[in-house]
Design an enzyme around this catalytic site. Structure first.
Site, mmCIF file in Angstrom:
data_model
loop_
_atom_site.group_PDB
_atom_site.id
_atom_site.type_symbol
_atom_site.label_atom_id
_atom_site.label_comp_id
_atom_site.label_asym_id
_atom_site.label_seq_id
_atom_site.Cartn_x
_atom_site.Cartn_y
_atom_site.Cartn_z
ATOM 1 N N LYS A 105 34.832 34.743 37.139
ATOM 2 C CA LYS A 105 34.968 36.164 36.918
ATOM 3 C C LYS A 105 33.865 36.912 37.715
ATOM 4 O O LYS A 105 33.782 38.135 38.085
ATOM 5 C CB LYS A 105 35.095 36.551 35.414
ATOM 6 C CG LYS A 105 34.086 35.989 34.596
ATOM 7 C CD LYS A 105 34.336 36.555 33.308
ATOM 8 C CE LYS A 105 33.708 35.624 32.069
ATOM 9 N NZ LYS A 105 32.164 35.232 32.174
ATOM 10 N N LYS A 138 22.372 28.641 39.346
ATOM 11 C CA LYS A 138 22.196 30.142 39.222
ATOM 12 C C LYS A 138 20.803 30.270 39.439
ATOM 13 O O LYS A 138 20.472 31.650 40.157
ATOM 14 C CB LYS A 138 22.454 30.336 37.603
ATOM 15 C CG LYS A 138 23.963 30.546 37.193
ATOM 16 C CD LYS A 138 24.130 31.008 35.907
ATOM 17 C CE LYS A 138 25.661 31.360 35.588
ATOM 18 N NZ LYS A 138 26.091 32.065 34.158
ATOM 19 N N LYS A 142 36.236 26.671 41.103
ATOM 20 C CA LYS A 142 36.692 27.232 40.044
ATOM 21 C C LYS A 142 37.123 28.716 40.112
ATOM 22 O O LYS A 142 36.399 29.367 40.582
ATOM 23 C CB LYS A 142 36.098 26.964 38.699
ATOM 24 C CG LYS A 142 36.728 27.360 37.401
ATOM 25 C CD LYS A 142 35.758 26.822 36.279
ATOM 26 C CE LYS A 142 35.562 27.961 35.049
ATOM 27 N NZ LYS A 142 34.605 27.461 33.859
#
Ligand code: TRP
Length: 341
Positions: A209, A122, A206
């Site tokens: 969202k 991130k 994966k």
């Protein structure tokens, strides 16, 4: 509720999990988390919440965040999680999360936090101004878990490292105060393989969202039409045979979705596709998804409009959660040498 949850806490193990209300939830969240939580709720003393404080580790639109938090709660309920059986709340409603996180931060090491792969991923995307919250995020997660004397934490593979850190912090604090161990040392519960749903556009990653490509994920709020379109566009593999093969991650993903939603076994599904094309698999997977998602979507829509009901659930949940969390926090404060107010 308060009474029944106290009774439960005496006989059942505490299971706790959470999702970030940073976007709408996906089919991956449903199959990898909510559906499994709903199945386990009878056997455990369950605590599920929306981690709005984790969500602000990246910039959020305030109105959106509020709405997504209500929506996350509504989605838990629509997915079958029973608010009379489980404690459901919003993280920011229980101040002990932030309070314990600070104490744990003072007992965590820069080195161990720097090794967290999620932080590395991130922060690499953030450029120069990396929020410190992104770095200490796993400590807040450890506080979430340790406050409730949790034994079992259902999470995806990607969160396993954070659970390891939580265990290390629990053991470290317990060793510091061996006369009265503060925390249960939790175990991760990694759902069965079939529960891991991959991106429709890159079946090696994966389903997320927060993926910027909206076609990569099916949101639980997607219309029937959108679900069909996204599945028709799903990336498949070279060749044309529908088989379960590591060389065909796209096909495997569609079969996994079908198996998880219908309860059928993969070999039986594969047997039904002999002589058929990828197109058949895509359309039938879409039909199965639509059938499963429609009732959840309609219920979420109904519930998110009923703020009175959701507020009442959040209030009741925060009351139970606060009572439990405060007990752990008081003991921690006492042990580290704070004067209890
Ligand atoms: N970090 C988790 C995620 O991004 C969410 C989370 C926060 C969580 N606190 C938790 C999960 C406590 C389990 C238990 O998916």
């Amino acid at each position: 509720m308060a009474e029944s949850s106290t009774q439960q806490s005496q006989s059942k193990k505490v299971m706790l999990s959470a999702v970030q209300p940073s976007n709408r939830l996906t089919l991956g969240n449903y199959l990898g988390a909510l559906k499994i939580w709903a199945q386990l709720q009878k056997d455990y003393d369950c605590i599920f919440f929306a981690v709005d404080m984790h969500a602000i580790t990246s910039r959020q639109d305030p109105e959106e965040l509020r709405e997504q938090t209500y929506r996350a709660l509504a989605t838990y309920i629509a997915a079958g999680i029973d608010p009379d059986q489980c404690i459901l709340f919003a993280q920011s409603h229980v101040p002990a999360h932030a309070q314990l996180a600070w104490v744990l931060t003072c007992h965590s090491y820069m080195g161990e936090l720097s090794r967290m792969t999620q932080f590395k991923d991130k922060s690499a995307k953030q450029g120069t101004n990396i929020p410190s919250g992104l770095f200490t995020y796993p400590v807040l997660m450890a506080a979430d878990i340790l406050l409730y004397q949790t034994e079992l934490v259902p999470v995806g593979e990607d969160q396993k490292q954070h659970i390891e850190l939580t265990r290390d912090l629990a053991i470290r604090m317990n060793n510091l105060f061996p006369k009265a161990p503060l925390f249960k040392v939790p175990e991760p519960y990694i759902p069965p393989v079939g529960a891991r749903i991959m991106s429709l556009q890159n079946p090696l990653a994966k389903m997320s969202k927060s993926d910027p490509d909206v076609n990569s994920a099916i949101y639980l709020s997607d219309s029937d039409d959108t679900i069909l379109k996204k599945l028709k566009r799903a990336v498949t593999d070279s060749g044309s045979e529908i088989v379960w093969d590591d060389e065909k991650p796209g096909i495997k993903n569609l079969l996994t979705i079908q198996a998880a939603l219908t309860g059928k076994k993969v070999p039986d599904l594969v047997a039904g596709y002999v002589g058929k094309q990828y197109g058949h698999l895509k359309i039938e997977t879409a039909e199965i998804c639509i059938q499963a998602i429609k009732p959840i979507r309609d219920e979420v829509e109904r519930l998110t409009k009923d703020k009175t009901y959701l507020t009442q659930i959040l209030k009741k949940g925060a009351q139970s959660a606060n009572a439990r969390a405060q007990k752990t926090l008081d003991q921690v404060y006492k042990n580290v040498g704070f004067i209890l107010p």
